[in-house]
Scaffold this active site. Structure first.
Site, PDB file in Angstrom:
ATOM      1  N   LYS A 117       0.828  -1.213   0.000  1.00 51.54           N
ATOM      2  CA  LYS A 117       0.000   0.000   0.000  1.00 51.54           C
ATOM      3  C   LYS A 117       0.857   1.255   0.000  1.00 51.54           C
ATOM      4  CE  LYS A 117      -4.358  -1.595   1.987  1.00 51.54           C
ATOM      5  NZ  LYS A 117      -5.334  -1.415   3.069  1.00 51.54           N
ATOM      6  N   LYS A 198      -7.685 -11.804  -8.489  1.00 53.60           N
ATOM      7  CA  LYS A 198      -8.767 -11.934  -7.518  1.00 53.60           C
ATOM      8  C   LYS A 198      -9.838 -10.889  -7.752  1.00 53.60           C
ATOM      9  CE  LYS A 198      -8.587 -11.570  -2.934  1.00 53.60           C
ATOM     10  NZ  LYS A 198      -7.996 -11.402  -1.585  1.00 53.60           N
ATOM     11  N   LYS A 201     -12.251  -4.884  -5.000  1.00 54.94           N
ATOM     12  CA  LYS A 201     -12.844  -3.560  -5.190  1.00 54.94           C
ATOM     13  C   LYS A 201     -11.842  -2.617  -5.835  1.00 54.94           C
ATOM     14  CE  LYS A 201     -12.007  -2.803  -0.313  1.00 54.94           C
ATOM     15  NZ  LYS A 201     -12.689  -3.164   0.909  1.00 54.94           N
TER      16      LYS A 201
END
Ligand code: TRP
Length: 332
Positions: A117, A198, A201
Site C-alpha cells: 500500500k 482476484k 474492489k
C-alpha cells in the site's frame, strides 16, 4: 452483562466501497452468517482502518451505513451477532496505542500489506504503518478463539498472536491467543474479465466484478460477457480453464452444490448455457439481498439504532479488557 458459553469470534470489513462484491459475500459474509449460530460473534465495520488512506467524509459515512445494511441483508441477525462500527468503541484505538508501544518499527514495516500500500501512495500516513496494531486491538479486546479473515490478512493475524503472547509474557496472562481461520473462498473468486486476478474492489474495470448491489440487468450482462477459455468443454481446471472454472466456483458457492455435479449436468453443453443459467442463479440469490439492503437504507434512524445497540454491547466487553490492560501497564 450478557455472557455466552459459546466460543467467541470477531471479524471486520472495511467500509471503502458502496457495495460489497461477490468475493466478500461468498468468502466472508456467508461464513459470518454460518458462524453466528455456533459462536458468540462480533462483526464490525472498520471505518478507522478506512482512513489510513484518504477518504471523502461523505462517502465514508454513506459506505459505513451501506456496509452495515449489507451485513444484515446478507443474513447477519443483530439478535444473534453483535454488529457495530469500530469508531463507536473507543477502546479500539485506546488498546491500539498500548500495542503500538509493544510493536517494533521493524515488525510493522515488514508487513507486506504496508509495503504494497505504501508503494502505491504518494503520501504515506503513519496510520498505514500502525494499521496492524489497531487490527490486533480490534481482535484482542474480545478475547476470541477464532478470527475469520481472507488470505491477505494472514500476516496481520500472525502479528496479533505475537503481540498477545508478548503482552501476556511481559504483564501476565491477559489475552486469549486467537486462531486465524483463513477464508478459502475469498481467494478463489476471480475477476470475470481477468480470471488471473482476484475479484477485488480495487480493480480498474467494474465489469469484472459482481457487486452485491448490482441490479438484475447489469448482473446478467457481466456474467454473460465473462471471459471464457479456448475449447468448448465445460470442465473444472483452474490452470487450463481459469474463466470457466471461476464461473463453476461461483455457481457452486451460490447453489451449495459440488462442482463435479454441476460439471456433470453440463456435459455436452456450451459455455453459453452455463452463463445463462449462472446469470439466473446470481440474480435469484442476490436480488433479495439488494432489496433488503435498500429497505434498510430507507430507515437510517433504525439502522443507526441497531448499530448503537451493537456498540453498547461491544463497549461493555471491550471496556473490561481495556481496564485490565491499563492496570497491568501501570496507568493510574
Ligand atoms: N484489515 C481487515 C481487512 O482489510 C479488516 C479488519 C480490521 C479486520 N480489523 C479486523 C478483520 C479485525 C478481522 C479482525 O480485511
Amino acid at each position: 452483562m450478557t455472557t455466552s458459553s459459546l466460543p467467541r469470534t470477531v471479524s471486520g470489513i472495511q467500509a471503502t466501497s458502496d457495495s460489497l462484491h461477490l468475493g466478500n459475500f461468498i468468502g466472508a459474509l456467508q461464513q459470518f452468517v454460518a458462524h453466528q449460530e455456533s459462536h458468540d460473534a462480533f462483526y464490525f465495520i472498520a471505518n478507522m482502518h478506512a482512513i489510513t488512506v484518504e477518504q471523502d467524509p461523505t462517502d465514508l459515512r454513506e459506505r459505513t451505513l451501506r456496509t452495515a445494511a449489507q451485513f444484515i441483508a446478507a443474513g447477519l441477525d443483530p439478535e444473534k451477532s453483535t454488529i457495530f462500527v469500530q469508531s463507536q468503541v473507543p477502546a479500539h484505538p485506546q488498546l491500539s496505542w498500548v500495542l503500538e508501544c509493544t510493536t517494533s518499527m521493524g515488525e510493522a514495516s515488514r508487513m507486506t500489506q504496508f509495503k504494497d500500500k505504501s508503494a502505491k501512495q504518494e503520501h504515506v500516513s503513519l496510520g498505514l504503518l500502525t494499521y496492524p496494531a489497531l487490527m490486533a486491538a480490534d481482535i484482542l479486546l474480545y478475547n476470541p478463539q477464532m478470527v475469520p479473515v481472507g488470505e491477505d490478512q494472514r500476516q496481520h493475524l500472525e502479528l496479533t498472536r505475537n503481540l498477545a503472547e508478548r503482552f501476556n509474557y511481559r504483564f501476565g496472562e491477559t489475552f486469549v491467543v486467537p486462531e486465524a481461520q483463513i477464508l478459502k473462498a475469498t481467494a478463489k473468486i476471480y475477476d470475470l474479465q481477468n480470471p488471473g486476478a482476484k475479484m477485488s474492489k480495487s480493480l480498474p474495470s467494474p465489469q469484472g466484478r459482481i457487486d452485491l448491489l448490482d441490479d438484475a440487468k447489469s448482473l446478467t450482462k457481466k456474467i454473460k460477457s465473462a471471459v471464457t477459455d479456448d475449447g468448448k468443454e465445460i470442465a473444472y481446471d483452474p490452470q487450463a480453464k481459469p474463466g470457466v472454472s471461476n464461473l463453476l466456483t461461483i455457481y457452486s458457492s451460490l447453489t451449495s452444490r459440488p462442482v463435479d455435479d454441476i460439471v456433470a449436468d453440463y456435459e455436452g453443453k456450451m459455455y453459453g448455457h452455463l452463463k445463462v443459467d449462472l446469470a439466473e442463479i446470481a440474480v435469484e440469490s442476490l436480488a433479495p439481498v439488494r432489496e433488503r439492503t435498500e429497505e434498510l437504507l430507507q430507515d437510517r434512524a433504525q439502522l443507526q439504532a441497531i448499530l448503537d445497540a451493537g456498540a453498547a454491547k461491544a463497549n461493555e466487553i471491550a471496556e473490561v479488557t481495556l481496564r485490565d490492560v491499563y492496570d497491568k501497564v501501570g496507568f493510574v
